[in-house]
Structure formats: C-alpha cells, structure tokens
Design a protein around this motif. Structure first.
Motif, PDB file in Angstrom:
ATOM      1  N   ALA A 264       1.419   3.035  -9.959  1.00  0.00           N
ATOM      2  CA  ALA A 264       1.202   3.513  -8.588  1.00  0.00           C
ATOM      3  C   ALA A 264      -0.300   3.674  -8.392  1.00  0.00           C
ATOM      4  CB  ALA A 264       1.919   4.840  -8.384  1.00  0.00           C
ATOM      5  N   THR A 265      -0.886   2.934  -7.467  1.00  0.00           N
ATOM      6  CA  THR A 265      -2.347   2.967  -7.326  1.00  0.00           C
ATOM      7  C   THR A 265      -2.809   3.337  -5.915  1.00  0.00           C
ATOM      8  OG1 THR A 265      -2.284   0.562  -6.975  1.00  0.00           O
ATOM      9  CG2 THR A 265      -2.782   1.356  -9.207  1.00  0.00           C
ATOM     10  N   ARG A 266      -2.264   2.686  -4.903  1.00  0.00           N
ATOM     11  CA  ARG A 266      -2.744   2.937  -3.536  1.00  0.00           C
ATOM     12  C   ARG A 266      -1.580   3.262  -2.613  1.00  0.00           C
ATOM     13  NH1 ARG A 266      -7.731   2.006  -1.915  1.00  0.00           N
ATOM     14  NH2 ARG A 266      -9.191   1.070  -3.402  1.00  0.00           N
ATOM     15  N   GLY A 267      -1.750   4.334  -1.840  1.00  0.00           N
ATOM     16  CA  GLY A 267      -0.746   4.702  -0.865  1.00  0.00           C
ATOM     17  C   GLY A 267      -0.113   6.049  -1.151  1.00  0.00           C
ATOM     18  N   MET A 268       0.938   6.345  -0.395  1.00  0.00           N
ATOM     19  CA  MET A 268       1.675   7.591  -0.556  1.00  0.00           C
ATOM     20  C   MET A 268       2.904   7.315  -1.423  1.00  0.00           C
ATOM     21  SD  MET A 268       1.606  10.847   0.448  1.00  0.00           S
ATOM     22  CE  MET A 268       0.857  10.944   2.085  1.00  0.00           C
ATOM     23  N   PHE A 269       3.047   8.142  -2.454  1.00  0.00           N
ATOM     24  CA  PHE A 269       4.168   8.003  -3.373  1.00  0.00           C
ATOM     25  C   PHE A 269       4.920   9.328  -3.448  1.00  0.00           C
ATOM     26  CE2 PHE A 269       1.233   4.718  -4.498  1.00  0.00           C
ATOM     27  CZ  PHE A 269       2.016   3.644  -4.890  1.00  0.00           C
TER      28      PHE A 269
ATOM     29  N   HIS B  52       5.011  14.722  -2.833  1.00  0.00           N
ATOM     30  CA  HIS B  52       4.307  13.538  -2.349  1.00  0.00           C
ATOM     31  C   HIS B  52       2.889  13.523  -2.917  1.00  0.00           C
ATOM     32  CE1 HIS B  52       7.083  13.302   1.454  1.00  0.00           C
ATOM     33  NE2 HIS B  52       7.715  13.081   0.319  1.00  0.00           N
ATOM     34  N   TYR B  53       2.439  12.325  -3.285  1.00  0.00           N
ATOM     35  CA  TYR B  53       1.097  12.159  -3.846  1.00  0.00           C
ATOM     36  C   TYR B  53       0.366  11.073  -3.057  1.00  0.00           C
ATOM     37  CZ  TYR B  53       3.462  14.374  -7.814  1.00  0.00           C
ATOM     38  OH  TYR B  53       4.198  15.212  -8.614  1.00  0.00           O
TER      39      TYR B  53
END
Length: 1020
Positions: free
Chosen positions: A81-86, A106-107
């Motif tokens: 997981a690198t870019r965006g909302m996770f 949420h991250y």
C-alpha cells in the motif's frame, strides 16, 4: 532410499487423499481409464502393476516431476500500500478488557511505489548424518564458562551426567557422544540433574563448530531465558555467533513486556526488550485520533490494507504495509534464516509460520512453517520436555466446538457470534465471499439451533441398556455415518450376516441432500428423500420436523420387501430417528468446513469468530505425514448433552480428531525431515519422564537412548495428608461440583492451614538446613479452585502478603486483591521476588512442569508440594479420547516388516477403542480397565514432575496428597490400589525392569507408598 521416496511422495500428497476411503474412491475412478500401468483385480481391493519398467524408476520419475512442478509454481506477491486512502477493521479492547469491538481504521499514504517484498534466500539444507561431540570439549566449555561467571554448576552437571550416563545398548560414552540423524533419540534424566545445562552447552559447541542448533522449549518465557543464557555464554567464549529467540511475530511485543515485568537484576528484561519489542509506524498515517490509538501489538493489519474507492467501499485486493520489510516485528524471523542458534517454543514449532517470504531449494515460500525452516537450517534439533511437546500436539490435534445451547444469558456460541460479526463487517468483505458465508452461516445456525431445540424437547431417541430409562450421559457421542451399515441393511432388507454392498451405500447416500445421486434411490424411498430435504432446509419458512418425522415413519411402514425389519415398530422408529439425525448433522458438518477455508478472509475483515471455528475443525488444513492417525480417515463426532429434568441445559457440540502426535514425535527427524528436505535430521528429546508406559499423553514411544537413573539428584517422598472436618470425616474434593465444590475447598483451605501448612512452615524455619525453603506449593485442578482454597486460608487469619494465587496470564502483572496477592501464571517463577509469600497456589497443569523457583545456587526454594485435589481427566474432552485411542493403537503393534498388516491392526484397535470410549459413561468406575490404568499412569507421571519443583539442587521432593479421594478404598479406585495394578501391568508387559532402571529410588518410593498405606491421621 525407499524411505526417502515414500516421504517425498507423502509431501506432495493432498491431505484429503490420506483418507483411506477417499483414496479408494479415487483409485476406482481413475484406474485404469485415467492412470495407465495399473489394473484393478477382481476383489477391488488390490492393484496389479503393469508399468513396462521397474516400479522404483516410475516412482522416481513421479517425484522428479512433482518437485519440478513445485519449483516452477509462481507465488503471487502481495503489493504494498503506497498511495491513497487505505482501510482495515481492527479489534480493540473494550473498557472491561474481556470483550473487543471492531473499529474501522483509515490511513492516508503518499509513498513511492515499491517492488514486492523480496524473499530471504536460505542456504542449502544441512547434510549431517551424525554429529560427533567430544565429551572432553563439553567439559572444557563448562569449565571456561564457570570460570568466566564465577560459578560451578556447569562443570558439576557435565561431570555428574556423564559419570552416571547409561545407554540403551549398554556401551559407555567415553570420548565421543554421537547424535545420529533419523528417528528421535531421547535423553532422560531426573529433574535437577542438569539436562538444560547440557543442552545449552551443546548449542554453544555447535555454534563454535559451524553447526546450526535449534532448541525447542516449552514456553515463550523459557525461549527468552534460554536464548539470553546461550548468547551470554557465547560472548564469554569469544564467539559472535547469532542467537535468536524465535517467537511468533504476533506475540513478540507481549513476550518482551511480560519478560521485563518479571525480570530480576540479571539483565534479561532489557535484553528481551531490545530483541523482541518494536513500534508500529502505520498509526502515524491514521486519519482520526481513535485510529492513532488503535495500535494493538500483534494484531496489526500488516497484510490486510485495502484501498478505499471514491464511493467509500473497500476494494477486494489486500495490500501489505509499506514498512513491513524493515519492521522490528519480523526482526527475529529474518534473523532465524541465518542464526547459528535458534530457540523457539513447542507451540511455535507446531503451528507457527514465518510471515515473510523465503527462497528454499529453488522455490519461494510465501509463509513457510517454523517446523520446515528449522529442519532445513538445523544440524541438530533439541526438544526440551519432549513428552510435554507431545502432549501439546495432542491438545491441538483434537478440538471441540460449541454449536448451540439452550441456556439463557450464556455467552453466545461461535456460530451466533459469527452471524453478528458478519452484520458488522458489511462492506468490508469481498461480495462473493460475504454472500457465500452469510448463507452458510444462516443455514448452519438453523440446523444447529433447530436440532438442539428438538433435542431439548425429547424428540430424539436415547440409547438404552435394558429396560431402565437411559442415563443423561448415555448416547451423548454421535457418529452419524456409523449408522450407515445398519440403515442400508434395514432399508434394503439385507439378510443377517451379510454386509451391504457398494450399491446399497450409494443408494443410501442418495437419500440425503447434497450428498449422493438421487437417481439411485428406489422409488418407494423418494418421499423419505423429500422429507429429509425439507426438514434440513430454510426455504419452507416453517419448522418441518414433526411432519417430516411422520412422513418418514409412514413411508417406512410401506417397505415393499417381505419379512422386512421395518414391520417392527421399534426398528421403524430407530430408522426414522437415525435418518433425520444423520441428515441434520452431516449437512451441518459440510457447512462448517466452508468456514475453515474462508477464515483468513473473514478474520482480515474483522470477523474473528470464524477463527475459532477454523481452529477447532481445521487440523487438516496444514500438511503432516499422517493427518488422520491410525484410523486412516477423518473423524468428526458430535456430542449432545440432554437431561429431561434440565432441558435448558441442552448442548450440541462438534469434535474433530486429526493428526498422529505419537508417531510424529518419534519420526520427526526421519519421516517429516525426509518429506520436507529429502534428508534426515538429528533430533534429541530431553525429559525426566518421557518413558512412562500406559500414560497416553506423556509416554513417548521411543525407549531412551541415554539416561541417568533417578538415584543421584535427590528423590521423592509421598505422604498421605488428608484433613478431617468438624465431624471427624476426611474431606474429599474430587467428585464434587459447582457451589458444593467451592464450599468444600474453602473449608479445606482453613483446616489445611491450621492442621498442616502452618506446622510445616514452622518445621522448615526451625531446621537450619531448610530455612531458605520456607515456601509451600499448593496444586489444585483449576484457577477457580485456587481462589476457593485461598479464601479458606485467608479465613484462617493468614495475612494477604503470605498467600500468592496464580491467575490466568495477562498483561497486568502482580496485584493485591485484598485477601491475597495475585500473580499471572506466566510470572510464577518470580514468586520469591515479586511476591515472596509463604504459599503459592496454582493449577496443577501450570505447576507440575517448567516452574523453577530456585536460588542463585540452583536450589529449590519450595519446601514441599501439596496436591490438594485429585486430578481426574474429563473423558469427554476430544484431546483425552484422541490420546487414549492413539496410544492404545500404538501399543498394539511392534515394529516389523509387514506395514500393511500393521496398519490394519492399528486401525481396528483404534476403531474398537473409539467405540469403547464413545459408549462408556465418563466416570472413572465405568471406564475400560486399560483406560483406568492409563489415567493412573498420567497421575504418577504428573506427581514425579510436580515433586521436581522441590527437588532442584539435590533435595528430597516431598509431596503431600490432601484430597481423601486419593486414599478412599471404596470402589477400589484409591491410588495405592491403582498403583499396584499398574505395577502388575508393567510386569506383564515386560516394562517394569526398564522402569526400575530409569526411575530408581523414586519408583521404589511410589511402590512403598502403595504397599504400606501409611497412617493417614491428622491429630490436632
């Protein structure tokens, strides 16, 4: 060479094919149309080979092809997981600490794209056929370390062990101690003789001679202490060899914190924090305060981050935490791939995985087992307390699962919790998985709860013996498929003495929904099939139980065969009852397996109840050489508890039996190592009580290769110490239950202190040789029993600081309860430091092994041990039944050159003993004679281990039997009588001579206790 071929083929065998019934069905389906070179003989039980070349060449070709296929198979790497909302759901503790709740976290990440996590390359497997250790070099290591640390126990231990060491072949070990690869070798020596000292010295010797050694010890606490001790020793020897304490990554932080809380001034606490503690970077990217505070060590979403789309829904693909490759949580796993000495726990060896990818023998394993890693890397594997290792495997090979109950306000069963958690997880699960599991959950709940409801109403038949009403425990065990032969014979009017044929069984299976071919069902039985489908279906929207029962019963009355059994009302009732039960329970079993396979996805989405189901029924999810044990097939048994006088206590459970722990332990370095690597391993087990015939949990089926007789490190003294109450009757605890048991233990605690414990402490204080031992260890059979006993001691006016009570392990450490001190079970060895009281009260299972409360000279600080409650196992527990059945099957055969006949005998013995235990009432007096002897053998094994808590340093381990159930001669189940029976059994089996050589004075003391029946008065 043949053993290598067999083991390698076993490694590629799918687990389900180990089921002899599945294998037979596959052979019938595939030979000869799909597999050439084989022909079925007329009896359909034998195959004729017609390969056109030597059979072994054919086997080698198959193994080569399977190995190539395995190496070429691609592992799908998880993306970071690198870019965006996770997002991910996390379970966090509630205020009462006993419950958890699900939190959506949420991250927001903005990192550079990165390649998948690289696999750690492993060096080629070790190839040592034998390890030759010069005894003089062990002496030299011991002397150097004792000089360095200003101690003397290492030198003394090595000298004493090798001076008294005996061998199976009778040859003395003079210059070289040879440890051979292959079947497990056992080193047996009494508690306090220095086995652990020797193991650490051997590990140091391996590390300084470019060998890799793995030590497998009982607990994580021992993992830390052992690894720390070996590392200190290696540094003192001038070696920089790496030592790693290999815990599960999910428990590393907890182990570090627990160690530092209970640590003394020796530095192990800080070392544990340095080697095991870690921090999690992910919460720093959380977008809410609640999420920032949601870090729960060990439960991080390391591989379950899912991207949040524009509509707020979670994507189906899981991503890995971008900081995982450098995270301290996996530090020790990575180090284990290169370390010289690896120390891990019994449980981690049995069920642990690495959680990081490794490359081994040309293939990438995404989550290799700890077992395979350590076998791959180690020249030598040392298993401490190998009999406890076997017992731990037994407990994990047979589990029970509560399906439904009728109790109000009781904790909900897993199926009900799974249903609730699925509702909370809406939107987190992949759509197809969610729909599939939700439907299965609803159906499984309906079957379990509807069955239990009708059971509580008395709708099902109870087994009878004679004309009397059945005992509430009679018929509690159900194996629905076990009725198939009777049902087939009854429905198809097969003459007495003839066995149903395959077509009869296929027609029978066609009666049941989702099981067989309905076109094979005779026309007159089609209404039965429709009724069975209706009663087990949710689609009708109504309870079809009674209409279905009536329809089946009336249909069976119309049986077209002349002189058929179904013309008898009782036979027709039995057939109706069994058909309906089988339909319910077999369909329920099939649904439960869906949760086993879906559990990882469910757990990653916050549905934790699925894990409980998977752990109870998923013994077959991982590879092992003999997944089904001597029975040769999977065994699922249901238990129902119904008492017509207490219908609201009705319960339905399912139990799964799998694995072959006894064989696994003895063949670990041979079959399992050959299967994984194609090479054997040197595996040495250490114990004080591993050879104990008839003890089903702790007897290892390998005679000791080396041993020290129990004559040189102190001895055992058994004393009868019952307590009389105000009516001058001796107090009996075993056999009491509920509030009555609580009252008995509380009363006993007060009387025991006044009549026995206080005088014993005064005697220890008055003797200059025992003043340092003014502490008593009291063993009960449960944590609640420990509290009840403490209540009574407190009633005797004993101050709170003098009474220390074990409580289940947690993260709160020592605390005061007002009337006594509470100490978590994983910190009991700090009894003389954190809570230095006069008595320590703990459950027997925690006290009898691995509890070493000693001073700096290695002397036990325990003056005597008091066994307050007679331990009797609950024979309804799946692990008890598996232990007894598998041990009986192993005992029935000796090694020989006829494997097929041997397996047949073991299967028959196992099947008969399962039947015996399933049909017997779970009370000691009603059990088979062999089972009674097995229980007393386990009791004696535990007594020797328990007394060992007071024997360290060469003292006499004095153990007092308090519960009058030990001595009550009524029913002939008193311990002295049972010891005499067990002694005769050992004599008859030719085992007594070796037992005397192994246990020496300790066994003599046990027999003396049984023969003399000493005066048991407790005059005030």
């Amino acid at each position: 060479m043949d053993r290598v071929r067999i083991a390698r083929l076993l490694r590629f065998r799918p687990v389900e094919v180990a089921n002899r019934n599945v294998f037979a069905a596959l052979v019938e389906a595939l030979v000869p149309d799909h597999i050439v070179g084989f022909r079925m003989l007329d009896d359909a039980a034998r195959l004729l080979l017609d390969l056109g070349r030597p059979p072994l060449d054919y086997v080698d070709e198959c193994v080569t092809a399977l190995l190539s296929e395995r190496q070429l198979s691609k592992v799908r790497a998880t993306s970071f997981a690198t870019r965006g909302m996770f997002g991910t759901p996390l379970r966090v503790a509630t205020a009462d600490r006993e419950q958890t709740r699900s939190v959506d976290v949420h991250y927001q990440l903005a990192l550079e794209e990165a390649p998948p996590e690289p696999a750690i390359p492993l060096s080629p497997p070790a190839e040592a056929e034998a390890i030759d250790i010069p005894v003089e070099e062990l002496h030299a290591l011991a002397t150097r370390l004792d000089d360095e640390f200003e101690q003397e126990h290492r030198t003394q231990a090595v000298a004493e062990l090798f001076a008294h060491l005996e061998t199976q072949g009778g040859e003395p070990i003079n210059d070289v101690w040879q440890l051979r690869a292959g079947p497990t070798q056992v080193f047996q020596a009494p508690t306090g003789s220095g086995k652990n000292v020797l193991a650490e010295l051997v590990a140091c010797w391996c590390a300084t001679h470019d060998r890799v050694a793995s030590l497998v010890v009982p607990t994580n606490a021992t993992v830390v202490k052992t690894a720390y001790s070996i590392e200190r020793s290696l540094r003192a020897l001038g070696s920089d060899a790496e030592v790693v304490p290999l815990t599960s990554p999910n428990s590393a932080q907890t182990v570090a914190e627990t160690t530092v809380r209970g640590a003394g001034p020796d530095g192990v606490g800080l070392w544990a924090m340095d080697r095991l503690a870690y921090g999690c970077t992910l919460p720093s990217a959380a977008v809410s305060e609640e999420s920032v505070d949601a870090w729960n060590p060990g439960n991080e979403p390391c591989g379950s981050l899912r991207k949040i789309g524009g509509d707020g829904r979670l994507a189906g693909t899981r991503n890995m935490c971008p900081w995982k490759p450098s995270c301290g949580k996996y530090r020790n796993v990575r180090q284990a791939c290169t370390a010289s000495v690896i120390v891990t726990s019994h449980v981690n060896w049995l069920v642990g995985t690495l959680h990081v990818p490794v490359e081994a023998q040309g293939r990438v394993e995404d989550n290799m087992s700890v077992e395979e890693l350590l076998l791959h890397r180690s020249d030598l594997v040392l298993i401490d307390e190998i009999d406890a290792f076997q017992a731990a495997m037994i407990s994990r090979s047979a589990r029970g699962l509560l399906l439904a109950h009728r109790r109000r306000r009781a904790f909900p069963p897993p199926l009900r919790r799974l249903d609730n958690e699925l509702h909370d997880a809406t939107g987190r699960l992949d759509g197809s998985v969610e729909h599939h599991v939700r439907a299965a959950t609803a159906h499984a709940r309906f079957l379990a709860e509807n069955y239990t409801s009708h059971l509580s109403e008395g709708a099902f038949r109870r087994q009878r013996r004679g004309r009397k009403s059945p005992h509430p425990m009679q018929g509690r065990w159900l194996l629905p498929r076990k009725w198939d032969a009777w049902l087939a014979a009854t429905l198809f009017n097969i003459p007495d003495g003839e066995q149903p044929r395959r077509e009869h069984y296929k027609a029978l299976q066609g009666l049941f929904p989702d099981e067989g071919d309905p076109t094979l069902v005779p026309d007159w039985l089609l209404p039965v099939r429709a009724a069975l489908a209706q009663v087990t279906s949710l689609t009708a929207g109504d309870d079809a139980f009674q209409p279905a029962w009536n329809l089946i019963y009336e249909t069976l009355r119309q049986c077209p065969y002349t002189d058929n059994r179904l013309s008898d009302d009782e036979s027709r009732i039995d057939a109706t009852d069994r058909l309906i039960r089988r339909a319910y329970l077999e369909r329920l079993r099939a649904l439960l397996f869906r949760f086993v396979y879906a559990a990882p996805q469910l757990q990653a989405s916050g549905v934790t109840a699925a894990r409980e189901i998977a752990e109870a029924l998923g013994q077959y999810a991982t590879w092992c050489a003999a997944p089904y044990g001597p029975l040769g097939r999977s065994l699922f048994a249901f238990t129902e508890h119904y008492d017509r006088d207490r219908p609201n206590d009705t319960v339905l459970k399912v139990n799964a039996f799998g694995g072959d722990p006894h064989s696994y332990v003895t063949s670990l370095g041979e079959v399992t190592a050959l299967a994984h690597l194609g090479l054997p391993r040197a595996v040495v087990g250490l114990s004080a009580t591993s050879y104990f015939p008839a003890a089903p949990h702790h007897h290892v089926f390998a005679k000791p290769t080396w041993w020290v007789a129990d004559d040189y490190a102190g001895t055992l003294k058994i004393r009868a110490s019952p307590i009389s109450d105000q009516e001058r009757d001796f107090v009996r605890v075993s056999g009491t239950h509920g509030q009555t048991r609580t009252d008995v233990l509380t009363n006993l605690g007060e009387l025991l202190w006044k009549k026995r414990l206080a005088p014993a402490l005064l005697d220890l204080a008055a003797n200059p040789e025992t003043t340092y031992q003014q502490r008593l260890l009291l063993a009960t059979t449960s944590y609640q029993g420990a509290r009840d006993l403490a209540e009574g001691i407190a009633n005797a006016g004993v101050s709170a600081e003098r009474v220390v009570v074990a409580v289940p392990a947690d993260d709160r450490g020592r605390r005061e309860s007002g009337r006594w001190i509470e100490l978590p079970a994983d910190q009991l060895e700090s009894f003389d430091q954190e809570a230095d009281g006069s008595v320590l009260i703990a459950p027997l299972a925690r006290a009898q092994r691995g509890l070493n409360i000693v001073d700096h000279q290695g002397r036990s600080l325990i003056g005597s041990v008091w066994l307050v409650v007679r331990p009797l196992p609950i024979m309804d527990e799946p692990s008890e039944i598996l232990a007894h059945v598998h041990a009986r099957a192993r005992t029935a055969v000796l090694p020989n050159d006829h494997p097929t006949a041997t397996l047949d005998i073991m299967r028959q013995v196992a099947g008969r003993h399962f039947d015996e235990l399933f049909t017997a009432l779970p009370y000691f007096s009603t059990l088979p004679s062999e089972t009674q002897l097995a229980i007393v053998a386990e009791t004696l094994n535990g007594l020797i281990q328990l007394a060992g808590r007071a024997r360290r340093g060469g003292a006499t381990g004095e153990i007092h039997l308090v519960d009058y159930a030990f001595l009550d001669e009524r029913g002939h189940s008193d311990l002295p009588n049972l010891i005499a029976r067990l002694r005769q059994h050992w004599q008859d089996e030719g085992q007594l001579d070796l037992m005397r050589r192994l246990y020496g004075r300790t066994l003599d003391e046990i027999f003396t206790f049984a023969d003399n029946r000493e005066n048991i008065g407790d005059d005030e």
